[in-house]
Motif scaffolding. Structure first.
Motif, PDB file in Angstrom:
ATOM      1  N   THR A 131       0.949  -1.271   0.013  1.00  0.00           N
ATOM      2  CA  THR A 131      -0.100   0.095   0.083  1.00  0.00           C
ATOM      3  C   THR A 131       0.656   1.356  -0.082  1.00  0.00           C
ATOM      4  O   THR A 131       0.235   2.471  -0.167  1.00  0.00           O
ATOM      5  CB  THR A 131      -0.805   0.047   1.254  1.00  0.00           C
ATOM      6  N   SER A 132       2.070   1.172   0.277  1.00  0.00           N
ATOM      7  CA  SER A 132       3.067   2.372   0.512  1.00  0.00           C
ATOM      8  C   SER A 132       2.880   2.989   1.959  1.00  0.00           C
ATOM      9  O   SER A 132       3.081   4.288   2.012  1.00  0.00           O
ATOM     10  CB  SER A 132       3.133   3.244  -0.592  1.00  0.00           C
ATOM     11  N   VAL A 133       2.132   2.390   2.796  1.00  0.00           N
ATOM     12  CA  VAL A 133       1.796   3.091   3.896  1.00  0.00           C
ATOM     13  C   VAL A 133       2.915   3.640   4.801  1.00  0.00           C
ATOM     14  O   VAL A 133       3.245   4.718   5.207  1.00  0.00           O
ATOM     15  CB  VAL A 133       0.824   2.519   5.028  1.00  0.00           C
ATOM     16  N   SER A 134       4.159   2.477   4.788  1.00  0.00           N
ATOM     17  CA  SER A 134       5.347   2.708   5.707  1.00  0.00           C
ATOM     18  C   SER A 134       6.016   3.638   4.972  1.00  0.00           C
ATOM     19  O   SER A 134       6.829   4.468   5.703  1.00  0.00           O
ATOM     20  CB  SER A 134       5.900   1.404   5.739  1.00  0.00           C
ATOM     21  N   LEU A 135       6.273   3.809   3.610  1.00  0.00           N
ATOM     22  CA  LEU A 135       7.110   4.844   2.936  1.00  0.00           C
ATOM     23  C   LEU A 135       6.389   6.254   3.004  1.00  0.00           C
ATOM     24  O   LEU A 135       7.236   7.076   3.272  1.00  0.00           O
ATOM     25  CB  LEU A 135       7.020   4.362   1.487  1.00  0.00           C
ATOM     26  N   ALA A 189      -8.920   1.710  -1.641  1.00  0.00           N
ATOM     27  CA  ALA A 189      -8.971   3.220  -1.291  1.00  0.00           C
ATOM     28  C   ALA A 189      -7.696   3.410  -0.312  1.00  0.00           C
ATOM     29  O   ALA A 189      -7.114   4.472  -0.482  1.00  0.00           O
ATOM     30  CB  ALA A 189     -10.168   3.250  -0.381  1.00  0.00           C
ATOM     31  N   GLN A 190      -7.123   2.465   0.437  1.00  0.00           N
ATOM     32  CA  GLN A 190      -5.730   2.844   1.196  1.00  0.00           C
ATOM     33  C   GLN A 190      -4.689   2.884   0.354  1.00  0.00           C
ATOM     34  O   GLN A 190      -4.029   3.827   0.647  1.00  0.00           O
ATOM     35  CB  GLN A 190      -5.595   1.614   2.222  1.00  0.00           C
ATOM     36  N   VAL A 197      -1.080  10.962  -1.475  1.00  0.00           N
ATOM     37  CA  VAL A 197      -0.343  11.772  -0.386  1.00  0.00           C
ATOM     38  C   VAL A 197       1.170  11.765  -0.527  1.00  0.00           C
ATOM     39  O   VAL A 197       1.831  12.778  -0.597  1.00  0.00           O
ATOM     40  CB  VAL A 197      -0.433  11.244   1.071  1.00  0.00           C
ATOM     41  N   LEU A 198       1.515  10.673  -1.029  1.00  0.00           N
ATOM     42  CA  LEU A 198       3.137  10.202  -1.016  1.00  0.00           C
ATOM     43  C   LEU A 198       3.625  11.348  -2.365  1.00  0.00           C
ATOM     44  O   LEU A 198       4.567  12.305  -2.393  1.00  0.00           O
ATOM     45  CB  LEU A 198       3.596   9.057  -1.292  1.00  0.00           C
ATOM     46  N   ARG A 199       2.871  11.032  -3.380  1.00  0.00           N
ATOM     47  CA  ARG A 199       3.277  11.968  -4.609  1.00  0.00           C
ATOM     48  C   ARG A 199       2.899  13.236  -4.540  1.00  0.00           C
ATOM     49  O   ARG A 199       3.858  14.255  -4.814  1.00  0.00           O
ATOM     50  CB  ARG A 199       2.337  11.311  -5.894  1.00  0.00           C
ATOM     51  N   THR A 303      -6.782   5.908  -8.911  1.00  0.00           N
ATOM     52  CA  THR A 303      -8.024   6.354  -8.897  1.00  0.00           C
ATOM     53  C   THR A 303      -8.984   5.212  -8.372  1.00  0.00           C
ATOM     54  O   THR A 303      -8.534   4.211  -8.484  1.00  0.00           O
ATOM     55  CB  THR A 303      -8.531   6.792 -10.476  1.00  0.00           C
ATOM     56  N   PRO A 304     -10.181   5.642  -8.156  1.00  0.00           N
ATOM     57  CA  PRO A 304     -11.004   4.518  -7.386  1.00  0.00           C
ATOM     58  C   PRO A 304     -11.357   3.603  -8.280  1.00  0.00           C
ATOM     59  O   PRO A 304     -11.523   3.788  -9.522  1.00  0.00           O
ATOM     60  CB  PRO A 304     -12.293   5.394  -7.037  1.00  0.00           C
TER      61      PRO A 304
END
Length: 304
Positions: A131-135, A189-190, A197-199, A303-304
């Motif tokens: 998901t890229s949450v950690s990054l 969605a996550q 957010v990262l981008r 995108t969704p």
């Protein structure tokens, strides 16, 4: 600096090229590796004999080059018998490297190393994850340091490989009956929110600090069982997505699912130059990532 293997002398006999490369050229090449982050604080250089072979010079030229870099406070331990080490830089954390580096939970181990990677003029981060949450969390600290003037990279390249929205994820997944796609929608969605957010946070540096920023995403046709981060081509951070069976309530639905907690996965650090094992792991990780990026991955839209 170009080095021919050999040249012809005035007598017509072929002789070694070693004397044509000066100690200043060797120092320039090593200085570039240190300031660009390819060689990191605390990392050992190759032996003087190995450097002499690499640059095609005598050991005396290597010793002169090392003394130049020592006088610039870029190297330490030059006069000792063991290979010189890259000197610590003020404000940067010195990390244990190689087999001496203890594994840490991703949230604890990733952020300081990402921040250290941002000390390079050209930051290069490749990541393969769910998901890229950690990054996204880890990027927060270097962003803060850039805004306070502590870090001033000129260029940032980030590439992320994430699962495609079009596949049936191996996890998170319901244990028994179908959940009607609830877990997939929640994961998607996550993934999209964290990626955006990262981008957006990185690309904002173009206007606020004039930094050349490029953030790219590609979609994987499978669920990655591991996560991988490559920092400036010099360090590889690796962790397993270990699955567990858990009960959760999502959107008022009680579910039993197989899931992993990626932010607490134990992260193992491999540093190029810390020894043959680490160097090989970093290089092979780079080849693996590039192969996925250039072959079976596809365009990914957040995108969704």
């Amino acid at each position: 600096m170009s080095v021919d293997p050999e040249h012809t002398s005035a007598s017509g006999r072929k002789s070694s090229q070693r004397s044509r490369t000066s100690h200043r050229e060797v120092a320039d090449a090593l200085r570039t590796r240190i300031t660009s982050g390819v060689l990191r604080p605390g990392q050992r250089l190759p032996t003087q004999a190995e450097l002499a072979d690499e640059f095609g010079v005598e050991r005396g030229a290597v010793r002169q080059a090392l003394r130049v870099l020592q006088s610039e406070h870029l190297l330490a331990d030059v006069s000792r018998g063991s290979p010189a080490t890259v000197a610590p830089r003020p404000g940067l954390t010195r990390f244990a490297a190689g087999p001496a580096a203890p594994p840490q939970p991703t949230t604890a181990g990733l952020a300081p190393r990402v921040a250290a990677a941002f000390a390079a003029p050209h930051v290069e981060i490749d990541a393969l994850c769910l998901t890229s949450v950690s990054l996204t969390l880890a990027i927060g600290e270097p962003l803060r340091q850039i805004h306070t003037g502590q870090l001033k990279p000129a260029k940032i390249d980030v590439r992320l490989l994430l699962p495609s929205r079009d596949i049936d994820l191996a996890f998170p997944a319901p244990v028994d009956a179908s959940d009607g796609g609830l877990l997939h929608r929640r994961w998607l969605a996550q993934r999209n929110a964290q990626g955006q957010v990262l981008r957006n946070n990185l690309q904002a540096l173009r206007t606020t600090h004039g930094i050349d920023v490029r953030v790219s995403f590609r979609a994987l046709p499978f669920t990655p069982p591991v996560k991988l981060y490559l920092l400036n081509g010099a360090e590889a951070l690796f962790a397993y997505y270990t699955l567990t069976r858990r009960e959760r309530e999502i959107e008022h639905e009680h579910l039993t699912l197989y899931d992993s907690d990626g932010t607490r996965s134990m992260l193992f650090a491999f540093d190029r130059g810390a020894g043959p094992r680490d160097t090989a792991f970093v290089e092979q990780s780079r080849l693996w990532f590039d192969a996925l990026w250039e072959t079976i991955s596809s365009e990914l839209l957040l995108t969704p």
